[in-house]
Design a protein around this motif. Structure first.
Motif, PDB file in Angstrom:
ATOM      1  N   PHE A  79      -8.299  12.041   8.472  1.00  0.00           N
ATOM      2  CA  PHE A  79      -9.300  11.649   7.490  1.00  0.00           C
ATOM      3  C   PHE A  79     -10.351  12.736   7.250  1.00  0.00           C
ATOM      4  N   LEU A  86      -6.082  11.750   2.536  1.00  0.00           N
ATOM      5  CA  LEU A  86      -6.897  10.668   3.095  1.00  0.00           C
ATOM      6  C   LEU A  86      -8.375  11.045   3.187  1.00  0.00           C
ATOM      7  N   ARG A  89     -11.772   9.858  -0.700  1.00  0.00           N
ATOM      8  CA  ARG A  89     -11.926   8.403  -0.724  1.00  0.00           C
ATOM      9  C   ARG A  89     -12.736   7.933  -1.936  1.00  0.00           C
ATOM     10  N   HIS A 111      -3.540   6.508   0.813  1.00  0.00           N
ATOM     11  CA  HIS A 111      -4.238   5.379   1.445  1.00  0.00           C
ATOM     12  C   HIS A 111      -3.305   4.184   1.594  1.00  0.00           C
ATOM     13  N   ILE A 123      -9.831  -2.360   4.314  1.00  0.00           N
ATOM     14  CA  ILE A 123     -10.705  -1.514   3.509  1.00  0.00           C
ATOM     15  C   ILE A 123     -11.475  -2.381   2.521  1.00  0.00           C
ATOM     16  N   GLU A 190     -15.008   3.653  -4.519  1.00  0.00           N
ATOM     17  CA  GLU A 190     -15.013   4.244  -3.183  1.00  0.00           C
ATOM     18  C   GLU A 190     -14.137   3.406  -2.255  1.00  0.00           C
ATOM     19  N   VAL A 191     -13.282   4.084  -1.512  1.00  0.00           N
ATOM     20  CA  VAL A 191     -12.422   3.433  -0.526  1.00  0.00           C
ATOM     21  C   VAL A 191     -13.154   3.500   0.817  1.00  0.00           C
ATOM     22  N   TYR A 193     -13.268   2.336   4.686  1.00  0.00           N
ATOM     23  CA  TYR A 193     -12.529   1.764   5.821  1.00  0.00           C
ATOM     24  C   TYR A 193     -13.488   0.998   6.719  1.00  0.00           C
TER      25      TYR A 193
END
Length: 194
Positions: A79, A86, A89, A111, A123, A190-191, A193
Motif C-alpha cells: 500500500f 494499491l 486510493r 483494490h 473499505i 476516496e477508498v 480501508y
C-alpha cells in the motif's frame, strides 16, 4: 498503643524486603542498542533490571503498536509503494459526471483483487464533489460517484458486505482555491480501508 522494638524492626525489615522485590519488575525504558543486528530500524527497546542493576530481560516494542490495523495496513509495502496501484486510493471524476474514467480502472481492479483475496477486509468509499451546485445536488452527485466505483468492485467480484458508501458532497475539500485545478482535485472518491 505501644510497640516493642522487635516488632518495629521486623516491620521495617519486611517493608524493605518488599520494596527491593518490587524494583526487580521496574522497567527502565527508552534504551536503544543500535549495535544489535536484530534491531529492526527504529523499533524501540526497553530492558528490565533487577535490584542490583543487572539486565534481566529485553523488551522490543513495536513502533507501530499504537496504530490501528488500517493504519498499519497502509504502511505495508503493497500500500505504501508508489509503484503499486494499491497506493492510489483516490479516483477523480470529470465535472458533473459520475462515470469512472478509464485511467482509474487499474486502480479499482487492484483494490478489488486485494478485497477478494482478503474477504474480512472492509473499505468505505467516500464520495466528494466540488463546491459548484447546490448542497443537495453535490451530496447526490458524490454519492453517485461512490456508487459507480462500488458497482465496478462488485462486477469484478467484491462482496457487497465489504464496502460502505458515504457521501460528503462539497463538505471536505482537499483544495481550497476557487479555480478549475482545485475543483478537479475535489471531484473524487476516496477508498478508505478500515
Amino acid at each position: 498503643m505501644k510497640f516493642n522494638k522487635t516488632v518495629v524492626s521486623l516491620f521495617i525489615f519486611i517493608m524493605a524486603t518488599l520494596l527491593s522485590g518490587c524494583s526487580t519488575d521496574a522497567i527502565k525504558g527508552g534504551l536503544s542498542d543500535s549495535s544489535n543486528p536484530d534491531d529492526a530500524s527504529s523499533d524501540s527497546q526497553s530492558y528490565v533490571y533487577n535490584a542490583d542493576g543487572a539486565q534481566v530481560t529485553e523488551l522490543k516494542l513495536d513502533k507501530n503498536q499504537n496504530l490501528s490495523a488500517a493504519e498499519q495496513l497502509m504502511l505495508s509495502p503493497e500500500f505504501s509503494d508508489p509503484s503499486s496501484p494499491l497506493s492510489k486510493r483516490t479516483i477523480y471524476f470529470k465535472y458533473d459526471s459520475s462515470q469512472v474514467l478509464n485511467e482509474f480502472i487499474p486502480v479499482i481492479n487492484a483494490h478489488a483483487q486485494y478485497l477478494m483475496n482478503h474477504p474480512n477486509q472492509r473499505i468505505t468509499l467516500e464520495g466528494h464533489s466540488d463546491e459548484r451546485g447546490t448542497r443537495e445536488y453535490n451530496i447526490a452527485l458524490a454519492e453517485q460517484r461512490a456508487k459507480s466505483v462500488f458497482k465496478m468492485l462488485q462486477l469484478i467480484g467484491v462482496m457487497s458486505n465489504q464496502v460502505d458508501i458515504v457521501s460528503y458532497g462539497e463538505e471536505k475539500p482537499v483544495a481550497l482555491e476557487h479555480n478549475d485545478d482545485s475543483f478537479a482535485l475535489n471531484r473524487r472518491v476516496e477508498v478508505v480501508y478500515k
